[in-house]
Enzyme design. Structure first.
Site, PDB file in Angstrom:
ATOM      1  CG  ASP A  20     -38.111  30.222  -1.843  1.00  0.00           C
ATOM      2  OD1 ASP A  20     -38.525  30.863  -0.775  1.00  0.00           O
ATOM      3  OD2 ASP A  20     -37.667  31.354  -2.792  1.00  0.00           O
ATOM      4  CG  ASP A  46     -32.256  26.926  -5.085  1.00  0.00           C
ATOM      5  OD1 ASP A  46     -33.426  26.873  -4.673  1.00  0.00           O
ATOM      6  OD2 ASP A  46     -31.419  27.848  -4.517  1.00  0.00           O
TER       7      ASP A  46
HETATM    8  N1  GLY Z   1     -36.156  30.728  -4.832  1.00  0.00           N
HETATM    9  C1  GLY Z   1     -36.015  31.968  -5.272  1.00  0.00           C
HETATM   10  C2  GLY Z   1     -37.105  32.692  -5.424  1.00  0.00           C
HETATM   11  O1  GLY Z   1     -38.190  32.853  -5.746  1.00  0.00           O
HETATM   12  O2  GLY Z   1     -36.581  34.111  -6.060  1.00  0.00           O
END
Ligand code: GLY
Length: 409
Positions: free
Chosen positions: A177, A118
């Site tokens: 994601d 992330d």
């Molecule tokens: N990347 C985590 C979410 O979209 O909840």
């Protein structure tokens, strides 16, 4: 370089840095000034609340009447600084720049974080916007180091960046994601001249294209790889309704991610994928009239299911950029989403909603976590969508004339 390769690069440069259908009905009027004023007043309140805590943390959500904050290691820590940068661009008020720099620079140590994928969210939204706006070389160096940290998670046999660490169930889980982290790598390749960042991003995008998507252009949430052989082990969900369902925010992440890939590569496959995902979302029979999706397109009790304003905001922002490279119908759809988000149905009165702008997002319904609450990333992509709407209106006629506005031709 072929001429058409310049189109995405110039399009986005203009969309992002000039200072200053699918669709269910006609485009509404977007009142940038009004939306910005209300968002700025609300976010100023949130900033004051954060400062009053005296803590070095990031606003996350507002639940059960309480504002909640997360440590900078949390995946959402870049969104608040990023929102402050967009408010600086939208208002031109230097107060926002001061706030944005201060909140951004608090994240510096995160540049070395390698424990998940992330870092693209954390540093791209904070330092990435900061560098785009200020050109501060210290910010560029933080971004390059952040990309190095992300690249440590690349699994060469599988050709992907591992999202989460292995656990009892998964060996090398990759979530959709993760497409959002590629922008950090593409930018770092440009800033540093190191093409390995570019190659990793392209490899990850190609594998995602190959393995995450179904015939109808919806995406799985999690694809697990064998890091030794590169074989796909499982296709699952973590935040969606079911393994085979279309989790709404995941569809929006994928759309945004493939638009990014086209911006940096000019590869038509990525553009076609982005168009196909956009069409899946916009033509879906269970997309409501106001164009803000339920949390999962296959949630079992639609219409009695929560909406996810964050998915609407992410998709709207991505659609403005897609429209630059593709069909203006995508900007019309984005306008409709933005108008809905700006209505009383989603935008809270100033001073309410814990000073978050938007109501009605869903973090993880299966985990019963952050269901139907304001969440910081919905506000970030909403502000980005307002900014992109404004830039798009300034630029589109030049782009569709086939001229190059950045060069004045
Ligand atoms: N990347 C985590 C979410 O979209 O909840």
């Amino acid at each position: 370089m072929k001429k058409n390769k310049w189109v995405p690069l110039l399009g986005i440069a203009a969309l992002l840095s000039v200072n200053g259908a699918c669709c269910k009905s006609k485009s509404p009027r977007i009142d940038v000034k009004k939306y910005t004023e209300s968002a700025a007043r609300q976010t100023a309140g949130l900033y004051d609340k954060l400062m009053a805590t005296g803590e070095r943390k990031s606003p996350q959500n507002f639940q059960n009447g309480v504002n909640r904050y997360c440590a900078y290691e949390g995946w959402i820590s870049g969104f608040f600084p990023g929102s402050l940068w967009f408010l600086y661009e939208l208002t031109g008020d230097p107060q926002w720049k001061t706030r944005a720099s201060e909140q951004t620079e608090r994240l510096e140590r995160i540049k070395n974080l390698t424990s998940d994928h992330d870092i693209g969210f954390r540093m791209g939204c904070s330092y990435g916007n900061g560098y785009r706006i200020t050109g501060d070389p210290a910010y560029r160096d933080v971004l390059i180091q952040s990309a190095r940290s992300l690249a440590t998670r690349f699994q060469p046999e599988a050709g992907v960046i591992m999202s989460w660490n292995p656990n009892k169930r998964w060996k090398c889980p990759v979530i959709i994601d993760n497409m959002m982290n590629l922008e950090l790598l593409f930018n770092a390749a440009i800033y540093s001249g190191d093409s390995s960042f570019y190659k990793i991003a392209v490899s990850h995008a190609d594998k995602t294209l190959e393995n995450h998507y179904r015939a109808d252009h919806s995406s799985f949430h999690v694809v697990d790889y064998d890091p030794q052989t590169g074989a796909v082990r499982m296709k699952n969900t973590a935040q969606g309704y079911a393994d085979g369902s279309a989790w709404a925010r995941g569809q929006a992440w994928g759309l945004y991610g493939f638009v990014i890939c086209y911006r940096f590569t000019g590869d038509e496959r990525y553009l076609q994928q982005a168009e196909a995902i956009a069409d899946f979302i916009l033509n879906h029979p269970r997309l409501p009239e106001d164009m803000i999706p339920y949390w999962d397109f296959d949630a079992p009790n639609i219409p009695d299911e929560p909406r996810d304003a964050s998915a609407g905001a992410i998709a709207a922002s991505a659609l403005y950029e897609l429209a630059l490279y593709s069909d203006p119908k995508y900007a019309d759809a984005a306008d409709r989403m933005l108008a809905s988000l700006s209505s009383d149905s989603y935008t809270a009165p100033v001073g309410e909603n814990g000073n978050f702008i938007l109501m009605h997002s869903v973090g993880s319904k299966p985990a019963n976590s952050e269901v139907d609450v304001p969440i910081v990333y919905a506000d970030y992509y909403y502000l980005e969508a307002i900014y992109r709407h404004r830039q798009f209106k300034k630029l589109k006629k030049h782009l569709w004339d086939g001229r190059l506005p950045a060069l004045g031709k």
